[in-house]
Design an enzyme around this catalytic site. Structure first.
Site, PDB file in Angstrom:
ATOM      1  CE  LYS A   1      -4.337   0.934   0.157  1.00  0.00           C
ATOM      2  NZ  LYS A   1      -5.591   0.235  -0.283  1.00  0.00           N
TER       3      LYS A   1
ATOM      4  CG  ASP B   1      -7.235   3.428  -0.974  1.00  0.00           C
ATOM      5  OD1 ASP B   1      -7.586   2.442  -0.908  1.00  0.00           O
ATOM      6  OD2 ASP B   1      -7.543   4.046  -0.277  1.00  0.00           O
TER       7      ASP B   1
HETATM    8  N1  GLU Z   1      -7.359   0.331  -3.018  1.00  0.00           N
HETATM    9  C1  GLU Z   1      -8.039  -0.821  -3.501  1.00  0.00           C
HETATM   10  C2  GLU Z   1      -8.038  -1.699  -2.219  1.00  0.00           C
HETATM   11  O1  GLU Z   1      -8.328  -1.278  -0.932  1.00  0.00           O
HETATM   12  C3  GLU Z   1      -7.701  -1.659  -4.580  1.00  0.00           C
HETATM   13  C4  GLU Z   1      -6.101  -2.041  -4.657  1.00  0.00           C
HETATM   14  C5  GLU Z   1      -5.618  -2.599  -6.142  1.00  0.00           C
HETATM   15  O2  GLU Z   1      -6.431  -2.724  -6.796  1.00  0.00           O
HETATM   16  O3  GLU Z   1      -4.514  -2.815  -6.139  1.00  0.00           O
HETATM   17  O4  GLU Z   1      -8.316  -3.119  -2.420  1.00  0.00           O
END
Ligand code: GLU
Length: 461
Positions: free
Chosen positions: A141, A181
């Site tokens: 992340k 996100d």
């Molecule tokens: N931000 C999204 C999540 O919390 C998607 C992450 C992604 O697609 O890599 O899962």
């Protein structure tokens, strides 16, 4: 991190409970002032006690000590120039948490609240969520405390390019694949991809997901998180002989997740009566006019209060907490972490809520989850219920590797299948560990076992 010396002491006496408690205390000591991170770790560790009891190898091999410690945490300076010529500096992060089952995968969040605690809680959650999808993706992340609100397009582009200039050193299609996100949508992903391509000098489509359809994006990625949450809740309802049809639904937020949760819930026959943004919420007794929400949020970049100015059946209320006092059958928190506290949970229960599905990451506090569980409310935890977004991201990576693209229907069908499988796996794990109907425990265990077994197979690395 110190390990618990299980050899010197009597192993039986130490027990899973004591091991888990020891790990949690160490996490708190070693990561002071990181409440969101502690909360995410606490929830997972607590669920794992019966797993450790059944399989002490996880304790002997120090799997918990390893899994709570990120493989890598990168923090960097992001300097950029605003429209008035002034130099600004933000802080960028990427946590590469766990790569046992695949390249690090997870979104980037641009929001003033972003700090190490937020990034680590999100990265930690992502490990188990990604494992649950059944796709070969590890957990990561990232993001920045940059606030896109009120910034011009030029400012957003310059900030984003500066962010990628540094991030590009650490990512790649087989290494780490960021996505969006909060605060990072198609526009930002476009700027990020352009800058990465310029730096690398090649078209590595699989380095980012959530790309535009014209340059390697996947159909149905935009819809995936919201649709996935509704597919998951639909499975919870079906098990109780219930459906979305005729139900009253409240969805918090009005971003990407919320919009497509509203769309799918409405398609399944529900009436969504409320949604929100950071300034407040709207209540529309006639049911939300989604084309108006899309116009305001996806086109005009307007506040949700404007909805009430344009639609006489709607009222706007300031503040976010009040949305949970609207009576509903199904609540879908799709805004942000800790948006449902104990009091809001009690109000939802008193008003007769039947199911709660978490579209956002960790939107319910630990106390709120207790309230739902004590009152036998169907509860779909974020790791499982919002895994649709990252699932379709993995499908986007697959399409990029194969240099082809699937139709909307193909991707949507795969997404629905994935969400059904995640639901089944959570139920099976919950039953196996004597916690029937507890999908929090089910999701944590099902995700953990996949990652932990891959870690064991790969030795102490
Ligand atoms: N931000 C999204 C999540 O919390 C998607 C992450 C992604 O697609 O890599 O899962």
């Amino acid at each position: 991190m110190p390990t618990l010396d299980i050899k010197k002491e009597n192993q039986q006496e130490i027990g899973a409970n004591q091991y888990v408690q020891f790990i949690f205390e160490e996490v708190q000591k070693r990561n002071p002032n990181e409440p969101e991170f502690h909360q995410a770790v606490k929830e997972v560790l607590h669920s794992l006690i019966p797993v450790i009891e059944k399989n002490p190898t996880y304790m002997k091999q120090g799997v918990l000590e390893r899994i709570v410690e990120p493989e890598r945490m990168i923090s960097f300076r992001v300097p950029w120039v605003d429209d008035s010529g002034q130099v600004k500096v933000n802080r960028g992060f990427r946590v590469q948490y766990n790569s046992a089952i695949g390249p690090y995968k997870g979104g980037l969040r641009f929001h003033p609240s972003v700090n190490a605690s937020i990034i680590k809680f999100l990265g930690f959650e992502q490990i188990f969520k990604n494992a649950l999808t059944g796709q070969p993706i590890g957990g990561g992340k990232g993001g920045s405390d940059f606030d896109p609100k009120g910034k011009s397009d030029g400012e957003i582009m310059r900030f984003t390019q500066s962010f990628m200039s540094e991030l590009s050193k650490y990512i790649g299609p087989d290494v780490d694949v960021p996505a969006g996100d909060i605060g990072v949508g198609a526009k930002e992903i476009g700027y990020l991809f352009g800058q990465y391509k310029k730096i690398r000098g090649g078209f590595e489509a699989g380095v980012l997901t959530g790309k535009g359809i014209g340059y390697g994006g996947s159909l149905a990625r935009k819809e995936a998180t919201g649709y996935g949450t509704v597919y998951f809740v639909n499975e919870m309802l079906k098990d109780q002989d219930l459906t979305f049809s005729g139900k009253t639904v409240v969805v918090s937020g009005s971003g990407n997740v919320s919009i497509y949760a509203i769309e799918k819930a409405t398609q399944l026959g529900a009436t969504v009566v409320a949604c929100s943004d950071s300034s407040g919420y709207i209540y529309d007794k006639d049911g939300i006019d989604l084309s108006l929400v899309k116009q305001l949020k996806e086109v005009e970049n307007e506040r949700i209060s404007e909805y009430a100015n344009r639609k006489p059946s709607a009222e706007f209320f300031e503040g976010c907490q009040g949305i949970w006092s609207i009576p509903c059958d199904i609540a879908l928190p799709c805004a942000t972490q800790n948006e449902i506290d104990e009091i809001s949970a009690k109000i939802l229960v008193a008003n007769g809520v039947k199911a709660v599905g978490e579209g956002a990451n960790m939107p319910s506090t630990l106390e709120a989850i207790d309230v739902f569980q004590q009152n036998n409310i169907l509860f779909g935890p974020a790791k499982a219920a919002n895994a649709g977004g990252v699932s379709v991201s993995a499908l986007e990576m697959a399409q990029n590797s194969a240099r082809l693209s699937w139709t909307f229907e193909e991707v949507d069908q795969k997404l629905e299948e994935i969400m059904k499988t995640i639901y089944k796996e959570c139920v099976t794990a919950a039953n196996e560990y004597n916690a029937p109907n507890n999908l929090v425990v089910g999701a944590n265990i099902a995700g953990f076992v996949k990652v932990a077994d891959a870690m064991l197979a790969q030795g102490v690395i």
